[in-house]
Design an enzyme around this catalytic site. Structure first.
Site, short mmCIF file in Angstrom:
data_model
loop_
_atom_site.label_atom_id
_atom_site.label_comp_id
_atom_site.label_asym_id
_atom_site.label_seq_id
_atom_site.Cartn_x
_atom_site.Cartn_y
_atom_site.Cartn_z
N CYS A 113 -12.25 -11.86 0.93
CA CYS A 113 -12.08 -11.10 2.09
C CYS A 113 -13.06 -10.76 2.48
O CYS A 113 -14.02 -10.16 1.80
CB CYS A 113 -11.17 -9.87 1.48
SG CYS A 113 -11.03 -8.37 2.59
N HIS A 164 -14.19 -7.71 3.56
CA HIS A 164 -14.33 -6.55 3.16
C HIS A 164 -15.21 -6.54 1.88
O HIS A 164 -16.18 -5.81 1.54
CB HIS A 164 -13.24 -5.64 2.87
CG HIS A 164 -12.81 -5.01 4.13
ND1 HIS A 164 -11.98 -5.76 4.97
CD2 HIS A 164 -12.83 -3.80 4.74
CE1 HIS A 164 -11.51 -4.75 5.99
NE2 HIS A 164 -12.33 -3.76 5.55
N CYS A 194 -11.50 -12.14 9.83
CA CYS A 194 -10.55 -11.70 8.87
C CYS A 194 -9.46 -12.93 8.21
O CYS A 194 -9.16 -13.58 9.17
CB CYS A 194 -9.37 -10.71 9.58
SG CYS A 194 -7.86 -10.31 9.01
N GLU A 249 -14.01 0.42 2.83
CA GLU A 249 -14.34 1.10 4.06
C GLU A 249 -14.72 2.62 3.65
O GLU A 249 -15.63 3.15 4.52
CB GLU A 249 -12.71 1.25 4.54
CG GLU A 249 -12.20 0.04 5.18
CD GLU A 249 -12.28 0.00 6.68
OE1 GLU A 249 -12.23 0.91 7.42
OE2 GLU A 249 -12.20 -1.48 7.01
N ASP A 259 -12.44 -8.00 13.66
CA ASP A 259 -11.71 -7.67 12.69
C ASP A 259 -10.85 -6.43 12.85
O ASP A 259 -10.97 -5.67 13.71
CB ASP A 259 -12.83 -7.36 11.47
CG ASP A 259 -11.97 -7.47 10.18
OD1 ASP A 259 -10.83 -7.79 10.06
OD2 ASP A 259 -12.62 -7.16 9.04
N SER A 260 -9.78 -6.32 12.04
CA SER A 260 -9.16 -5.08 12.05
C SER A 260 -9.80 -3.79 11.43
O SER A 260 -9.83 -2.88 12.11
CB SER A 260 -7.64 -5.14 11.37
OG SER A 260 -7.95 -5.19 10.19
#
Length: 272
Positions: free
Chosen positions: A193, A195, A79, A157, A15-16
């Protein structure tokens, strides 16, 4: 060589940012005998702001670099943006199975009683024709309410770096999904997503009423188990030890991430 000396299969989740950790969690739950590698291209975070050609080129280069450091039997592109844009190209470039992540619209349509579904995604995923194609193919007869949020990515994050995220910060993001006028209530919400499942507890607290939450993590773990079986690779009989977290750039914020990484069984940190 006896089977006891055969190393366990290795799965690399790519993932980024750190959203792919939600996939790592599902892998740990369903495939504890697999060695996990989490690879974050944090030097290019976030992917959602990149153009298609730039992103495809970047993923090709960085995946080759990560796999040189940590060879794997399966790669999961954790992602949605990268999966919908770059999968065909990278599948051509590598001779190992590559699993993509797509919004879980199909299982949500099957699960919804009222046939009213919310899809919470990044703005890029909301706007992709790919998402609309999934709705048209799998959610006919359903009302699908799309809501894009970049802020949720940054909040996830921040949570992993130790910040407390109060549910009140999420209520304005969720509100448009529940503000529909007449008609049946929304009863199923897709976290589109990787996240977003990291904020699931806070999202549940921020919802005005209970809904069914659906994401792609469990389906990806099942797909990985099937592909391991196809390759005749057997997970270890016991839970594997510490995994590895790879990053494309060294930066101070990774120190803040270490406690969270340990919670996901990722004790070793390396840089490409």
């Amino acid at each position: 060589m006896s089977s006891s000396h055969t190393p366990p299969p290795r799965i690399l989740v790519f993932d980024s940012g750190v959203g792919g950790l939600s996939i790592v969690a599902e892998m740990r739950r369903h495939l504890p005998g697999v060695e996990m590698i989490f690879a974050s291209d944090n030097a290019a975070f976030p992917y959602g702001t990149k153009g298609e050609a730039e992103l495809c080129e970047r993923i090709d280069i960085i995946l080759h670099r990560f796999l040189q450091i940590a060879p794997a039997d399966i790669v999961v592109v954790g992602c949605n943006t990268a999966s919908t844009l770059a999968l065909p190209r990278i599948r051509d470039q590598f001779d190992i199975p590559i699993i993509g992540v797509v919004p879980a619209i199909k299982p949500a349509a099957a699960a919804s009683t009222n046939k009213v579904i919310g899809v919470l995604a990044t703005p890029a995923t909301v706007q992709r024709p790919y998402t609309q194609d999934l709705i048209e193919e799998f959610a006919q007869g359903c009302r699908v309410i799309l809501q894009g949020s970049s802020e949720l990515v940054h909040l996830a994050e921040a949570k992993l770096r130790g910040e407390t995220i109060h549910p009140d910060r999420l209520k304005p993001i969720l509100a448009p999904l529940f503000e529909a006028s007449a008609g049946p209530q929304l009863d199923t919400l897709v976290l589109a997503c990787t996240h977003f499942p990291l904020l699931k507890e806070e999202l549940i607290s921020a919802c005005p009423y209970p809904v069914e939450w659906i994401d792609s993590g469990e389906a990806i773990a099942r797909r990985a188990a099937y592909l391991l079986q196809q390759q005749q690779l057997t997970p270890a009989a016991t839970t594997c030890g510490s995994g590895v977290a790879l990053f494309s750039r060294q930066c101070p914020s990774i120190e803040q991430l270490k406690p969270a990484l340990r919670n996901f069984g990722l004790e070793t940190i390396q840089y490409s």
